[in-house]
Design a protein around this motif. Structure first.
Motif, PDB file in Angstrom:
ATOM      1  N   VAL A 135      69.130  -3.883 148.736  1.00  0.00           N
ATOM      2  CA  VAL A 135      70.372  -3.237 148.271  1.00  0.00           C
ATOM      3  C   VAL A 135      70.210  -2.870 146.795  1.00  0.00           C
ATOM      4  CG1 VAL A 135      71.978  -4.400 149.849  1.00  0.00           C
ATOM      5  CG2 VAL A 135      71.492  -5.418 147.629  1.00  0.00           C
ATOM      6  N   GLN A 136      70.961  -1.863 146.390  1.00  0.00           N
ATOM      7  CA  GLN A 136      70.970  -1.460 144.987  1.00  0.00           C
ATOM      8  C   GLN A 136      71.869  -2.408 144.204  1.00  0.00           C
ATOM      9  OE1 GLN A 136      71.690   0.224 147.680  1.00  0.00           O
ATOM     10  NE2 GLN A 136      71.049   2.361 147.580  1.00  0.00           N
ATOM     11  N   GLU A 137      71.559  -2.515 142.904  1.00  0.00           N
ATOM     12  CA  GLU A 137      72.312  -3.383 141.998  1.00  0.00           C
ATOM     13  C   GLU A 137      73.836  -3.190 142.139  1.00  0.00           C
ATOM     14  OE1 GLU A 137      70.949  -5.471 139.530  1.00  0.00           O
ATOM     15  OE2 GLU A 137      72.983  -6.027 138.909  1.00  0.00           O
ATOM     16  N   ASP A 138      74.282  -1.931 142.203  1.00  0.00           N
ATOM     17  CA  ASP A 138      75.732  -1.690 142.165  1.00  0.00           C
ATOM     18  C   ASP A 138      76.446  -2.087 143.466  1.00  0.00           C
ATOM     19  OD1 ASP A 138      74.892   0.383 143.769  1.00  0.00           O
ATOM     20  OD2 ASP A 138      75.953   1.947 142.673  1.00  0.00           O
ATOM     21  N   ALA A 139      75.690  -2.461 144.493  1.00  0.00           N
ATOM     22  CA  ALA A 139      76.342  -2.905 145.734  1.00  0.00           C
ATOM     23  C   ALA A 139      76.428  -4.434 145.826  1.00  0.00           C
ATOM     24  CB  ALA A 139      75.599  -2.358 146.954  1.00  0.00           C
ATOM     25  N   THR A 140      75.801  -5.110 144.858  1.00  0.00           N
ATOM     26  CA  THR A 140      75.746  -6.579 144.974  1.00  0.00           C
ATOM     27  C   THR A 140      77.122  -7.230 144.768  1.00  0.00           C
ATOM     28  OG1 THR A 140      75.073  -6.767 142.666  1.00  0.00           O
ATOM     29  CG2 THR A 140      73.304  -6.797 144.312  1.00  0.00           C
ATOM     30  N   THR A 141      78.048  -6.511 144.114  1.00  0.00           N
ATOM     31  CA  THR A 141      79.391  -7.095 143.942  1.00  0.00           C
ATOM     32  C   THR A 141      80.061  -7.269 145.308  1.00  0.00           C
ATOM     33  OG1 THR A 141      80.262  -4.894 143.577  1.00  0.00           O
ATOM     34  CG2 THR A 141      79.842  -6.214 141.619  1.00  0.00           C
ATOM     35  N   ILE A 142      79.777  -6.353 146.221  1.00  0.00           N
ATOM     36  CA  ILE A 142      80.355  -6.472 147.576  1.00  0.00           C
ATOM     37  C   ILE A 142      79.766  -7.712 148.261  1.00  0.00           C
ATOM     38  CG2 ILE A 142      80.584  -5.365 149.842  1.00  0.00           C
ATOM     39  CD1 ILE A 142      80.455  -2.644 148.346  1.00  0.00           C
ATOM     40  N   LEU A 143      78.454  -7.891 148.133  1.00  0.00           N
ATOM     41  CA  LEU A 143      77.823  -9.072 148.745  1.00  0.00           C
ATOM     42  C   LEU A 143      78.377 -10.357 148.142  1.00  0.00           C
ATOM     43  CD1 LEU A 143      74.187  -7.701 148.963  1.00  0.00           C
ATOM     44  CD2 LEU A 143      75.766  -8.089 150.872  1.00  0.00           C
ATOM     45  N   LYS A 144      78.662 -10.316 146.835  1.00  0.00           N
ATOM     46  CA  LYS A 144      79.234 -11.521 146.186  1.00  0.00           C
ATOM     47  C   LYS A 144      80.592 -11.849 146.788  1.00  0.00           C
ATOM     48  CE  LYS A 144      76.851 -11.548 141.733  1.00  0.00           C
ATOM     49  NZ  LYS A 144      76.513 -10.237 141.148  1.00  0.00           N
ATOM     50  N   ASP A 145      81.367 -10.813 147.138  1.00  0.00           N
ATOM     51  CA  ASP A 145      82.672 -11.059 147.777  1.00  0.00           C
ATOM     52  C   ASP A 145      82.507 -11.823 149.096  1.00  0.00           C
ATOM     53  OD1 ASP A 145      84.030  -9.826 145.735  1.00  0.00           O
ATOM     54  OD2 ASP A 145      84.300  -7.914 146.782  1.00  0.00           O
ATOM     55  N   PHE A 146      81.337 -11.684 149.713  1.00  0.00           N
ATOM     56  CA  PHE A 146      81.044 -12.378 150.974  1.00  0.00           C
ATOM     57  C   PHE A 146      80.242 -13.665 150.734  1.00  0.00           C
ATOM     58  CE2 PHE A 146      82.037  -8.193 152.547  1.00  0.00           C
ATOM     59  CZ  PHE A 146      82.503  -8.361 153.837  1.00  0.00           C
ATOM     60  N   ASN A 147      79.971 -13.964 149.461  1.00  0.00           N
ATOM     61  CA  ASN A 147      79.165 -15.141 149.118  1.00  0.00           C
ATOM     62  C   ASN A 147      77.745 -15.064 149.682  1.00  0.00           C
ATOM     63  OD1 ASN A 147      78.949 -17.502 147.719  1.00  0.00           O
ATOM     64  ND2 ASN A 147      79.653 -18.808 149.392  1.00  0.00           N
ATOM     65  N   ILE A 148      77.192 -13.838 149.707  1.00  0.00           N
ATOM     66  CA  ILE A 148      75.827 -13.623 150.207  1.00  0.00           C
ATOM     67  C   ILE A 148      74.889 -13.506 148.999  1.00  0.00           C
ATOM     68  CG2 ILE A 148      74.325 -11.980 151.420  1.00  0.00           C
ATOM     69  CD1 ILE A 148      76.809 -11.228 153.141  1.00  0.00           C
ATOM     70  N   SER A 149      73.767 -14.227 149.058  1.00  0.00           N
ATOM     71  CA  SER A 149      72.839 -14.278 147.914  1.00  0.00           C
ATOM     72  C   SER A 149      71.807 -13.164 147.981  1.00  0.00           C
ATOM     73  CB  SER A 149      72.078 -15.607 147.912  1.00  0.00           C
ATOM     74  OG  SER A 149      72.957 -16.676 148.127  1.00  0.00           O
ATOM     75  N   THR A 150      71.358 -12.736 146.799  1.00  0.00           N
ATOM     76  CA  THR A 150      70.279 -11.749 146.724  1.00  0.00           C
ATOM     77  C   THR A 150      69.236 -12.201 145.708  1.00  0.00           C
ATOM     78  OG1 THR A 150      71.305 -10.477 144.930  1.00  0.00           O
ATOM     79  CG2 THR A 150      71.916  -9.855 147.183  1.00  0.00           C
ATOM     80  N   VAL A 151      68.072 -11.577 145.768  1.00  0.00           N
ATOM     81  CA  VAL A 151      67.022 -11.827 144.762  1.00  0.00           C
ATOM     82  C   VAL A 151      66.856 -10.549 143.952  1.00  0.00           C
ATOM     83  CG1 VAL A 151      64.575 -12.365 144.424  1.00  0.00           C
ATOM     84  CG2 VAL A 151      65.857 -13.468 146.281  1.00  0.00           C
ATOM     85  N   ARG A 183      68.978  10.157 157.000  1.00  0.00           N
ATOM     86  CA  ARG A 183      68.866   8.724 157.292  1.00  0.00           C
ATOM     87  C   ARG A 183      68.138   8.044 156.130  1.00  0.00           C
ATOM     88  NH1 ARG A 183      64.705   7.128 162.062  1.00  0.00           N
ATOM     89  NH2 ARG A 183      65.804   5.182 161.650  1.00  0.00           N
ATOM     90  N   MET A 184      68.298   6.710 156.070  1.00  0.00           N
ATOM     91  CA  MET A 184      67.709   6.041 154.900  1.00  0.00           C
ATOM     92  C   MET A 184      66.976   4.739 155.211  1.00  0.00           C
ATOM     93  SD  MET A 184      70.773   5.040 155.488  1.00  0.00           S
ATOM     94  CE  MET A 184      71.823   6.337 154.883  1.00  0.00           C
ATOM     95  N   GLY A 185      67.026   4.234 156.431  1.00  0.00           N
ATOM     96  CA  GLY A 185      66.255   3.035 156.749  1.00  0.00           C
ATOM     97  C   GLY A 185      66.823   1.770 156.126  1.00  0.00           C
ATOM     98  N   PRO A 186      65.954   0.788 155.836  1.00  0.00           N
ATOM     99  CA  PRO A 186      66.432  -0.579 155.554  1.00  0.00           C
ATOM    100  C   PRO A 186      66.962  -0.821 154.146  1.00  0.00           C
ATOM    101  CG  PRO A 186      64.051  -0.538 155.504  1.00  0.00           C
ATOM    102  CD  PRO A 186      64.482   0.858 155.868  1.00  0.00           C
ATOM    103  N   ILE A 187      67.653   0.166 153.576  1.00  0.00           N
ATOM    104  CA  ILE A 187      68.369  -0.057 152.312  1.00  0.00           C
ATOM    105  C   ILE A 187      69.853   0.053 152.641  1.00  0.00           C
ATOM    106  CG2 ILE A 187      67.985   2.374 151.626  1.00  0.00           C
ATOM    107  CD1 ILE A 187      68.044   0.949 148.667  1.00  0.00           C
ATOM    108  N   PHE A 188      70.637  -0.928 152.194  1.00  0.00           N
ATOM    109  CA  PHE A 188      71.992  -1.081 152.755  1.00  0.00           C
ATOM    110  C   PHE A 188      73.129  -0.899 151.757  1.00  0.00           C
ATOM    111  CE2 PHE A 188      71.788  -2.349 157.208  1.00  0.00           C
ATOM    112  CZ  PHE A 188      70.415  -2.433 157.375  1.00  0.00           C
ATOM    113  N   GLY A 189      72.814  -0.550 150.496  1.00  0.00           N
ATOM    114  CA  GLY A 189      73.905  -0.380 149.530  1.00  0.00           C
ATOM    115  C   GLY A 189      74.904   0.666 149.962  1.00  0.00           C
ATOM    116  N   GLY A 190      74.400   1.776 150.494  1.00  0.00           N
ATOM    117  CA  GLY A 190      75.293   2.859 150.943  1.00  0.00           C
ATOM    118  C   GLY A 190      76.226   2.405 152.052  1.00  0.00           C
ATOM    119  N   MET A 191      75.697   1.573 152.975  1.00  0.00           N
ATOM    120  CA  MET A 191      76.531   1.072 154.085  1.00  0.00           C
ATOM    121  C   MET A 191      77.669   0.202 153.550  1.00  0.00           C
ATOM    122  SD  MET A 191      75.244   2.322 156.723  1.00  0.00           S
ATOM    123  CE  MET A 191      74.177   3.631 156.168  1.00  0.00           C
ATOM    124  N   LEU A 192      77.305  -0.679 152.615  1.00  0.00           N
ATOM    125  CA  LEU A 192      78.319  -1.595 152.060  1.00  0.00           C
ATOM    126  C   LEU A 192      79.383  -0.815 151.304  1.00  0.00           C
ATOM    127  CD1 LEU A 192      75.856  -4.321 150.688  1.00  0.00           C
ATOM    128  CD2 LEU A 192      77.066  -4.348 152.879  1.00  0.00           C
TER     129      LEU A 192
END
Ligand code: 48F
Length: 260
Positions: free
Chosen positions: A77-93, A235-244
């Motif tokens: 995921v791109q940096e700017d989508a990580t706030t959404i993951l934080k709302d779900f308490n999902i960790s990233t590297v 299509r964009m494959g296994p990058i998910f920032g756009g989906m979030l």
């Protein structure tokens, strides 16, 4: 010989399921497909107090998240989508270059758990096979068991009414197809129909997934790859920032329309 436990358990399951289902036969938002964009939309809409039911044809919600890229169970995921993951308490590297990696199993299970805990109800193994349209508004989903569809059994469905319907079915955009091909609706796309997904171009696909996320017709919205397929995005494959981000955007669009 006592069968009290068997009777108690069967009765508990049947009663609690039908209570849940009956309570969701008329909802604010009916979401078709529990992929990443639909799950993000479900959480934010439920957080805002809307009654949300999701219908997922497979046994396991999560859509294209689980398998990572080519079954390597990591996604990006791109940096700017990580706030959404934080709302779900999902960790990233953090890779330090604007991208993060994350475990696709944590992402799928985290999105499912977050949507459910926010109050959205997920009906798995149920598919949406048609829509209802009244007076120029999409207002309902026609649902059946997916095994019924797969076995081509001649069994009539039931209807769930919804003030807003979200097509989160991914690449096939099945619900918009029903709107265009069966109901004859002209949707908000350059042709009024479904443009069809273009081949792989990650950068453009990611950018346009969010732009392509919109209300297509009164009561009808699309997110994620369904939105891209309708508007002719790449299509964009296994990058998910756009989906979030698409899921978050569509939740805000639906909320604004339902509050208007
Ligand atoms: O395709 P999917 O994961 O939806 P998405 O939110 O995300 C796309 C990404 O996973 C991936 C990608 C990322 O870069 O390209 O493909 O757009 O999930 C769609 C879900 O909808 C279900 C299907 O089983 C899947 O879990 N689905 C499809 N048609 C129906 C349905 C239907 N008619 N009724 C119920 N569920």
């Amino acid at each position: 010989m006592s069968t009290v436990m068997e009777e108690t358990i069967s009765s508990a399951i049947v009663r609690s399921f039908f209570k849940k289902f009956e309570n969701h036969l008329a909802v604010d938002v009916g979401i078709v497909g529990a992929g990443p964009s639909g799950l993000v939309a479900a959480k934010y809409l439920a957080d805002m107090g809307f009654k949300v039911a999701m219908f997922e044809s497979k046994l396991a919600p999560g859509g294209g998240t689980w398998g990572g890229g080519m079954l390597f169970n990591e996604v990006v995921v791109q940096e700017d989508a990580t706030t959404i993951l934080k709302d779900f308490n999902i960790s990233t590297v953090d890779l330090g270059n604007g991208y993060h990696t994350l475990d696709s199993v944590e992402m799928a299970s985290g999105l499912i758990f977050g949507a459910r805990k926010a109050g959205a109800v997920i009906f798995n193994t149920m598919c949406v096979e048609d829509i209802c349209v009244r007076e120029g508004v999409v207002c309902g989903l026609v649902v059946n068991w997916n095994p019924v569809r797969r076995l081509e059994m001649h069994v009539d469905p039931v209807v769930v009414t919804a003030r807003a319907v979200l097509d989160g079915t991914g690449h096939p955009s099945e619900i918009v197809h029903k709107a265009v091909d069966k109901a004859g609706l002209k949707v908000d796309s350059p042709t009024g129909g479904i443009m069809g997904e273009k081949p792989m171009w990650m950068e453009d696909g990611e950018r346009t997934t969010v732009i392509n996320t919109k209300r297509l017709y009164p009561g009808l919205y699309a997110s994620g790859m369904a939105a891209n397929n309708v508007q002719g995005g790449f299509r964009m494959g296994p990058i998910f920032g756009g989906m979030l981000k698409s899921g978050k955007k569509v939740a805000e669009l639906i909320a604004a329309d339902l509050r208007a």
